[in-house]
Scaffold this active site. Sequence first.
Site, PDB file in Angstrom:
ATOM      1  N   HIS A   1       0.957  -1.485  -0.207  1.00 21.83           N
ATOM      2  CA  HIS A   1       0.279  -0.130  -0.180  1.00 21.83           C
ATOM      3  C   HIS A   1       1.224   1.544   0.235  1.00 21.83           C
ATOM      4  O   HIS A   1       1.987   1.240   0.356  1.00 21.83           O
ATOM      5  CB  HIS A   1      -1.031  -0.021   1.225  1.00 21.83           C
ATOM      6  CG  HIS A   1      -1.749  -0.970   1.336  1.00 21.83           C
ATOM      7  ND1 HIS A   1      -3.720  -1.411   2.285  1.00 21.83           N
ATOM      8  CD2 HIS A   1      -2.049  -2.041  -0.189  1.00 21.83           C
ATOM      9  CE1 HIS A   1      -4.025  -2.287   1.544  1.00 21.83           C
ATOM     10  NE2 HIS A   1      -3.388  -2.274   0.237  1.00 21.83           N
TER      11      HIS A   1
ATOM     12  N   GLU B   1       1.507   3.977   1.861  1.00 29.63           N
ATOM     13  CA  GLU B   1       1.599   3.943   3.169  1.00 29.63           C
ATOM     14  C   GLU B   1       3.260   3.195   3.304  1.00 29.63           C
ATOM     15  O   GLU B   1       3.964   3.622   3.808  1.00 29.63           O
ATOM     16  CB  GLU B   1       0.962   3.936   4.155  1.00 29.63           C
ATOM     17  CG  GLU B   1      -0.246   4.651   4.637  1.00 29.63           C
ATOM     18  CD  GLU B   1      -2.128   3.882   3.872  1.00 29.63           C
ATOM     19  OE1 GLU B   1      -0.872   3.417   2.486  1.00 29.63           O
ATOM     20  OE2 GLU B   1      -2.294   4.764   4.392  1.00 29.63           O
TER      21      GLU B   1
ATOM     22  N   CYS C   1      -2.384  -0.923   7.675  1.00 23.07           N
ATOM     23  CA  CYS C   1      -1.313  -0.296   6.909  1.00 23.07           C
ATOM     24  C   CYS C   1      -1.143   1.151   8.522  1.00 23.07           C
ATOM     25  O   CYS C   1      -0.768   1.736   9.180  1.00 23.07           O
ATOM     26  CB  CYS C   1      -1.879   1.438   6.078  1.00 23.07           C
ATOM     27  SG  CYS C   1      -1.542   0.187   4.497  1.00 23.07           S
TER      28      CYS C   1
ATOM     29  N   ARG D   1      -8.234   6.359 -31.100  1.00 26.46           N
ATOM     30  CA  ARG D   1      -7.000   5.756 -32.055  1.00 26.46           C
ATOM     31  C   ARG D   1      -6.251   7.134 -31.264  1.00 26.46           C
ATOM     32  O   ARG D   1      -5.910   8.333 -31.977  1.00 26.46           O
ATOM     33  CB  ARG D   1      -8.209   6.462 -33.239  1.00 26.46           C
ATOM     34  CG  ARG D   1      -8.443   5.317 -33.869  1.00 26.46           C
ATOM     35  CD  ARG D   1      -9.713   5.659 -35.274  1.00 26.46           C
ATOM     36  NE  ARG D   1     -10.744   6.680 -34.689  1.00 26.46           N
ATOM     37  CZ  ARG D   1     -11.960   5.974 -34.239  1.00 26.46           C
ATOM     38  NH1 ARG D   1     -12.187   4.913 -34.248  1.00 26.46           N
ATOM     39  NH2 ARG D   1     -12.920   7.424 -34.137  1.00 26.46           N
TER      40      ARG D   1
ATOM     41  N   GLU E   1     -21.772   4.423 -24.942  1.00 26.60           N
ATOM     42  CA  GLU E   1     -21.889   5.373 -26.344  1.00 26.60           C
ATOM     43  C   GLU E   1     -23.075   4.780 -27.100  1.00 26.60           C
ATOM     44  O   GLU E   1     -22.327   4.010 -28.326  1.00 26.60           O
ATOM     45  CB  GLU E   1     -20.509   5.055 -27.468  1.00 26.60           C
ATOM     46  CG  GLU E   1     -19.464   6.084 -26.522  1.00 26.60           C
ATOM     47  CD  GLU E   1     -18.898   6.586 -27.561  1.00 26.60           C
ATOM     48  OE1 GLU E   1     -17.830   5.751 -27.442  1.00 26.60           O
ATOM     49  OE2 GLU E   1     -18.696   7.615 -28.605  1.00 26.60           O
TER      50      GLU E   1
ATOM     51  N   GLY F   1     -27.722   4.247 -28.123  1.00 25.73           N
ATOM     52  CA  GLY F   1     -28.412   5.297 -29.152  1.00 25.73           C
ATOM     53  C   GLY F   1     -29.620   5.768 -28.118  1.00 25.73           C
ATOM     54  O   GLY F   1     -29.634   4.917 -26.481  1.00 25.73           O
TER      55      GLY F   1
HETATM   56  C1  AOF Z   1      -4.411   1.755   2.391  1.00 20.89           C
HETATM   57  N1  AOF Z   1      -3.527   1.898   1.387  1.00 20.89           N
HETATM   58  O1  AOF Z   1      -2.672   2.304  -0.909  1.00 20.89           O
HETATM   59  C2  AOF Z   1      -4.423   0.993  -0.203  1.00 20.89           C
HETATM   60  C3  AOF Z   1      -5.725   0.212   0.459  1.00 20.89           C
HETATM   61  O2  AOF Z   1      -6.292  -6.944  -0.631  1.00 20.89           O
HETATM   62  P1  AOF Z   1      -4.886  -5.966   0.106  1.00 20.89           P
HETATM   63  O3  AOF Z   1      -4.174  -5.966   1.555  1.00 20.89           O
HETATM   64  O4  AOF Z   1      -4.133  -4.834  -0.991  1.00 20.89           O
HETATM   65  O5  AOF Z   1      -6.110  -4.938   0.631  1.00 20.89           O
HETATM   66  C4  AOF Z   1      -7.272  -3.684   0.000  1.00 20.89           C
HETATM   67  C5  AOF Z   1      -8.056  -2.798   0.180  1.00 20.89           C
HETATM   68  O6  AOF Z   1      -7.374  -2.248   1.186  1.00 20.89           O
HETATM   69  C6  AOF Z   1      -8.678  -2.295  -0.612  1.00 20.89           C
HETATM   70  O7  AOF Z   1      -9.950  -2.752  -0.935  1.00 20.89           O
HETATM   71  C7  AOF Z   1      -8.979  -0.696  -0.085  1.00 20.89           C
HETATM   72  O8  AOF Z   1      -9.375  -0.885   0.848  1.00 20.89           O
HETATM   73  C8  AOF Z   1      -7.596  -0.321   0.869  1.00 20.89           C
HETATM   74  N2  AOF Z   1      -6.627  -0.161   0.144  1.00 20.89           N
HETATM   75  N3  AOF Z   1      -5.291   0.501   1.349  1.00 20.89           N
HETATM   76  O9  AOF Z   1      -4.634   2.057   3.030  1.00 20.89           O
HETATM   77  C9  AOF Z   1      -3.288   1.697  -0.177  1.00 20.89           C
HETATM   78  N4  AOF Z   1      -4.556   0.657  -1.388  1.00 20.89           N
HETATM   79 ZN    ZN Z   2      -3.939  -0.131   3.623  1.00 23.45          ZN
END
Ligand code: AOF
Ligand code: ZN
Length: 351
Positions: A54, A56, A88, A211, A283, A285
């Site tokens: 993630h 962090e 995190c 394109r 996109e 009709g």
């Molecule tokens: C964060 N920081 O950069 C992201 C978060 O399967 P995992 O462990 O990657 O968890 C995915 C979930 O974590 C995602 O659905 C969302 O709730 C959170 N994403 N959280 O603190 C991050 N990418």
């Molecule tokens: Zn996280």
Amino acid sequence: MNKIYEKLMRKCISLAKHGKGKVEPNPCVGAIVYDEKKEEIISTGYHKGFGKPHAEVEAIKNTKGNTKGKTIIVNLEPCSHFGKTPPCADLIIKSGFKKVIVGMIDPNPLVQGKGIKKLKEAGIEVAENILEKDCRELNKVFIKNILYKKPYVMLKTATTLDSKITDENQNSKWITNELSRSCVQKLRSSYQAIMTGSGTIIKDNPQMNVRIKNKKSPVRIIFDPHNKLNFNYNVFKNDGVRIILVNNSNIKTPENVEKIEFSNFDSLFRELYKRNIFSIMVEAGTGLNSMLLKEREIDEINQFISNKIFGSGKPFVDIQNKFNIDYCIELKDMKIEQFEDNFLINGKIIK
Ligand code: AOF
Ligand code: ZN
């Protein structure tokens, strides 16, 4: 202080955008470690791909241990759950941060405020909802996906001033100007899939590709439940792009075409999500537009409006006897952009 946090949050959002197209169905997230005393950025990071660390974790890794008493800025609430990676929030607590600046609460039911709660309980100061609107816009697809298990659906249309998409003779070429049309190409490249109906294919035989150099063409979703098409139309060309046909007959499809049966739009979109389709640009009709709007399956509209009046012809939507002033489709967060003598109106559908 909020002005500085807003500036840093803007930077977080730009960092997060580097993950677009690689993190889905995860959100785009950026993080910045900031030294308030020195008023300087110590390090940055972003979520680089699905299943990867993630934002962090990336930013903290880049500080080389310089985190004690510092501030961390993230556009999404730090997670509190064990997913593919550990929480995190725990890492932030362990690293000795003094303050966390959060753009928006994580709508993921596994998190939803629990990350912030954990931080506060550990005595960390948390500022919430900094540039919340921008953060939500950045992750509008993720929000829809995680809450509804369906793709985010945007309807694009190009109309005359009197909302017509064709004249009386079904001619629809050159309603909008060149600038508007190149903006459509950009829009297409920012959606994972594009969806249209059999009527539009029979009338225009479109290619439905992008394109623009180095831009990938979106997945093509062809709505033809009553089997009106054959495989000679341009959209079925085997050009390496994934094609999904919505069709209820037992025709045998070429090997580059997947088939889904249609019963209603809610289950169609759920099925598309299960097949890893996270965002769709429609996109189409009058027919398909109207059905999707009536069923309230559209999240956002982009309507290009030209400087022409046809006076007759087909409107972009026609839901007879269904809506009136007391019960109508309403939009919010309306925006307008000008392309010479054309306009682009954008808004989100209020559900
Ligand atoms: C964060 N920081 O950069 C992201 C978060 O399967 P995992 O462990 O990657 O968890 C995915 C979930 O974590 C995602 O659905 C969302 O709730 C959170 N994403 N959280 O603190 C991050 N990418
Ligand atoms: Zn996280």
